[in-house]
Design a protein around this motif. Structure first.
Motif, PDB file in Angstrom:
ATOM      1  N   LYS A 228       0.810  -1.218   0.000  1.00 42.31           N
ATOM      2  CA  LYS A 228       0.000   0.000   0.000  1.00 42.31           C
ATOM      3  C   LYS A 228       0.843   1.268   0.000  1.00 42.31           C
ATOM      4  O   LYS A 228       0.350   2.346  -0.388  1.00 42.31           O
ATOM      5  N   SER A 229       2.121   1.153   0.394  1.00 39.35           N
ATOM      6  CA  SER A 229       2.973   2.346   0.402  1.00 39.35           C
ATOM      7  C   SER A 229       3.182   2.908  -1.004  1.00 39.35           C
ATOM      8  O   SER A 229       3.479   4.097  -1.167  1.00 39.35           O
TER       9      SER A 229
ATOM     10  N   SER B 269      -6.977   6.792  -7.924  1.00 37.59           N
ATOM     11  CA  SER B 269      -6.021   5.685  -7.812  1.00 37.59           C
ATOM     12  C   SER B 269      -6.611   4.424  -8.409  1.00 37.59           C
ATOM     13  O   SER B 269      -5.912   3.634  -9.071  1.00 37.59           O
TER      14      SER B 269
ATOM     15  N   LEU C 113      -1.018   4.398  -2.018  1.00 38.05           N
ATOM     16  CA  LEU C 113      -1.737   5.468  -1.322  1.00 38.05           C
ATOM     17  C   LEU C 113      -1.712   6.796  -2.109  1.00 38.05           C
ATOM     18  O   LEU C 113      -2.720   7.506  -2.191  1.00 38.05           O
ATOM     19  N   ASP C 114      -0.543   7.141  -2.683  1.00 36.50           N
ATOM     20  CA  ASP C 114      -0.404   8.413  -3.427  1.00 36.50           C
ATOM     21  C   ASP C 114      -0.259   8.169  -4.928  1.00 36.50           C
ATOM     22  O   ASP C 114       0.389   8.940  -5.650  1.00 36.50           O
TER      23      ASP C 114
ATOM     24  N   GLY D 205      -9.090  -1.730  -0.479  1.00 37.76           N
ATOM     25  CA  GLY D 205      -8.744  -0.538   0.282  1.00 37.76           C
ATOM     26  C   GLY D 205      -9.986   0.109   0.837  1.00 37.76           C
ATOM     27  O   GLY D 205     -11.123  -0.317   0.573  1.00 37.76           O
TER      28      GLY D 205
ATOM     29  N   GLY E 294      -4.535  -0.773  -0.421  1.00 36.26           N
ATOM     30  CA  GLY E 294      -4.345   0.614   0.015  1.00 36.26           C
ATOM     31  C   GLY E 294      -5.009   1.618  -0.916  1.00 36.26           C
ATOM     32  O   GLY E 294      -4.574   2.776  -0.977  1.00 36.26           O
TER      33      GLY E 294
ATOM     34  N   GLU F 151      -7.360   4.367  -1.732  1.00 30.31           N
ATOM     35  CA  GLU F 151      -8.074   5.302  -0.868  1.00 30.31           C
ATOM     36  C   GLU F 151      -8.924   6.306  -1.672  1.00 30.31           C
ATOM     37  O   GLU F 151      -9.681   7.077  -1.068  1.00 30.31           O
TER      38      GLU F 151
END
Length: 773
Positions: A695-696, A735, A699-700, A749, A729, A731
């Motif tokens: 997820k790292s 994404s 997320l962005d 997520g 992840g 969100e």
């Protein structure tokens, strides 16, 4: 160990007691044996006296009977007596008067004349009832009446001497009380009592009138004590039979003191002799014991001085060889103890390798500091050498010991004022910093770290050494030495875990440590008592826009601490080995839920995380097969997710276990891909069919071009290796659209749904837009 006075008896007292006891035993045995022999002899002598007295009294009876017999014989031959008997029918009074005169001369009590038909002709006492036929010709003939007992004799009377048959009989009797008098007592030395018909007829002493009631306890020809008149009398029983064949008992009696007069005299004499002997022996034993114990007391005093550390005390010599040998042994012992104590003190309080004070000495110094200066702040610092085990393993333990010695020398060269150094463990040192303010603390710690910046040269090898340190402050963080050391140790552990230079103790660290210990002990029971539950987070198929799978996440609702996150208890489960039981519980629970959904018409593949320990345990494939069989499910029901790090910890064994699971038809997935250390070569041989992007990177994803590049690269790599992709992840919608653009197959997520219990998941799914249309 101390030498102290106790309640134990001294050697002097023991010797005295021993002598006294031995002499007392010997004296008692001798006295007892002597007295027993004397008593037996006295009893035998007394019995002989009784038997002799019996013979004397019998002789007296016979003598009195003989006197009466002789008088009767003379009277029976007297012509006048014959004439009076012959004319007794006509003149009875003259005969009676003559008989009374005869009685008075003989001191008897009655006379009876029987005619030739043996009928009473005349009598001087009407109260005596006697039949001539009952009289027997024996030595002692006694007649018992209601009032008294008579000694009787008879004689035949013939008017013509040569005629065959007697014409009359003369019978005379004497009251036995005339015979039993003070003369008998003086003659025999005993009191004499006569008993018949259960009563005492006569006695030499009125005290014995009640002896008849006790006589049944004493057999004939026997002697024994009898209770008479309230006192015990030693008595002897013998007897005769009367002419009426009634038993007549005669009892000799004497007081016990008189009976054993000689014995009692001997007994008291012996007691006096024994007491005097014991007294003399006691004084002799006291003198002897004094001589034996005097040097021992002197040596005991010296031992007490040695006990308190006075090793220069002079040990005297003695005349006795044995005691002098003991004195020399004391001297040798004193010197040996002194040497050993110095050695023990060094071993007890100093580190043998570095010469620094050890943990015990550090603890004592800290206790002394706190007790003598309770209001003065101070600090302790625990230092630990990083990667010291690697130094030992690479260069050897001897090299490691030399490194420790060099570190100790450098630390002592830097030793500031009021500081106390010690080595408290293998590669761990402790420093006590006295009179230290908060400002000085940081300065001192930085100075300690500065002299580790210079490499250490050992046997031509240069080593760069790093250290970790934990610091605790007094009295701010602990008021006792043990708690202060514990606080510094906790800070040191935190420092090593966080890879910081040093950490000052904070109470939250200790709380966290205590909670971890509690959780480690409670985790197994949490599995057994249903404190754990599974939450389900759906995975969305990006092509069909439908939920096709769920990830099963373990949650712990603790009865005291409430919700505990998996990051807190999963590592604990791996440390304690409880992870195997936790994994089996998760598989069983997830498959049971899958079957329930299937029966409701919904097919969701359940994804379950497994750890490195599960992979090492080759029983996992068999357990999965067993659960699938029991629930009548096929292998499409389950996906097992494993992290890169779990595979890389034991790659060969992990891949072997994954191969077994793949051959069973179970889908395998690498979780948190991109955060581990696996190489492309290893990824190629891993028997997995799915990659989960961590997820790292997601997320962005919509705003970070680097994350987008990484995700796209991983997706292309996976597709080229014929693997599917799951992104976790997610969100936001942007994404999600990016993932579709990169042909990612599944996503999960919070934008789609958060993890939920089964009931909440069912409700959410029934109202969602991700159901088949």
């Amino acid at each position: 160990m101390s030498i102290s006075k106790s309640n134990r008896p001294s050697l002097l007292r023991r010797i005295l007691i021993l002598f006294a006891v031995l002499l007392a035993i010997v004296s008692v045995l001798v006295a007892g044996t002597t007295l027993q022999a004397a008593f037996s002899h006295s009893e035998q002598q007394l019995l002989k006296r009784f038997e002799t007295s019996q013979q004397v009294f019998t002789y007296k009876l016979l003598n009195d009977a003989s006197t009466i017999k002789g008088a009767l014989n003379s009277a029976a031959k007297d012509f006048n007596t014959k004439q009076l008997i012959a004319s007794a029918q006509d003149d009875p009074e003259s005969l009676k008067l003559a008989l009374i005169n005869l009685q008075n001369r003989l001191n008897t009590d009655f006379t009876i004349i029987f005619d030739e038909q043996k009928r009473p002709l005349t009598a001087t006492a009407e109260s005596v009832n006697l039949e001539l036929t009952s009289i027997l010709d024996k030595e002692v003939q006694l007649l018992v009446t209601s009032k008294t007992i008579y000694l009787i004799e008879f004689e035949e009377v013939r008017f013509l001497e040569n005629q065959p048959n007697p014409d009359a009989w003369m019978v005379m009797g004497m009251d036995i009380s005339r015979i039993i008098d003070s003369q008998v007592r003086e003659l025999t030395g005993f009191e004499l009592s006569v008993v018949a018909r259960n009563k005492t007829y006569t006695t030499t002493n009125k005290e014995y009138l009640k002896i008849a009631s006790e006589l049944s306890r004493l057999p004939l020809q026997a002697a024994a004590p009898l209770m008479v008149g309230g006192t015990e009398k030693y008595s002897y029983h013998f007897g005769f039979n009367s002419i009426q064949s009634e038993p007549i008992s005669l009892v000799f009696s004497i007081t016990e003191s008189s009976a054993y007069l000689n014995f009692f005299k001997l007994m008291w004499q012996l007691i006096v002799v024994v007491l005097v002997s014991i007294l003399i022996a006691f004084f002799l034993a006291f003198y002897f014991a004094k001589g034996v114990t005097r040097p021992l007391r002197q040596l005991s005093g010296i031992a007490n001085k040695i006990q308190v550390g006075e090793y220069d005390t002079e040990v005297p010599s003695f005349n006795s060889q044995e005691v002098n040998n003991l004195s020399e042994a004391f001297t040798a012992m004193r010197d040996a103890i002194n040497h050993r104590e110095q050695r023990i003190e060094k071993l007890a309080y100093y580190d043998e390798l570095t010469g620094l004070p050890n943990r015990t000495a550090f603890r004592q110094q800290l206790d002394k500091k706190i007790s003598t200066e309770p209001n003065t702040p101070c600090a302790i610092m625990l230092l630990d050498i990083d990667r010291f085990t690697e130094v030992n393993d690479t260069l050897g333990h001897e090299f490691g010991d030399k490194l420790l010695c060099e570190i100790s020398r450098r630390m002592q060269g830097f030793q500031p004022k009021h500081a106390f150094y010690s080595r408290v463990g293998g590669d761990e040192f402790a420093i006590l910093l006295n009179n230290l303010s908060d400002f000085e603390l940081n300065t001192q710690v930085e100075q300690f770290f500065s002299f580790f910046e210079i490499p250490f040269e050992i046997d031509g090898v240069l080593l760069d050494i790093d250290i970790s340190a934990g610091v605790a402050l007094y009295p701010e963080q602990a008021s006792k030495s043990e708690a202060l050391i514990q606080a510094a140790d906790i800070a040191l552990n935190k420092c090593k875990a966080s890879h910081k230079g040093f950490v000052v103790y904070d109470k939250t660290l200790n709380t966290h440590s205590i909670q971890r210990l509690n959780l480690m002990s409670e985790l197994r029971s949490a599995i057994e008592t249903s404190q754990l539950s599974l939450y389900y987070q759906p995975k969305l198929d990006l092509e069909t826009n439908q939920i096709v799978s769920v990830e099963c996440l373990v949650r712990w609702i603790h009865p005291e601490h409430g919700f505990i996150g998996p990051d807190d208890f999963i590592p604990l489960a791996e440390q304690t080995g409880a992870i195997r039981d936790l994994t089996k519980w998760a598989i069983q629970t997830a498959l049971s839920q899958h079957k329930s959904w299937t029966e409701q018409g919904n097919f969701f593949r359940v994804a379950i995380n497994i750890s490195a320990l599960d992979l090492i345990d080759l029983s996992l494939p068999a357990y999965v097969a067993q659960q699938l069989s029991e629930l009548s499910l096929d292998t499409t029901a389950i996906t097992l997710e494993v992290t890169e790090s779990a595979i890389m910890s034991e790659p060969d064994q992990a891949i072997r276990a994954l191969d077994i699971l793949k051959r069973m038809g179970i889908k395998l997935s690498i979780d948190d891909f991109g955060t581990g250390y696996s190489s492309m070569a290893q990824l190629k041989i891993m028997p997995v069919s799915e990659l989960k992007i961590d997820k790292s990177f997601v997320l962005d994803l919509a705003t970070n071009e680097d994350d987008a590049t990484i995700v796209k690269s991983i997706a292309d790599l996976a597709h080229n290796l014929d693997m599917t992709i799951v992104a976790e992840g997610v969100e936001d919608k942007d994404s999600l659209e990016k993932l579709k653009e990169y042909n990612v197959e599944q996503a999960q997520g919070y934008f789609i749904a958060k993890p939920m219990p089964a009931d909440d998941f069912n409700e959410w799914y029934s109202n969602s837009n991700y159901r088949p249309r």
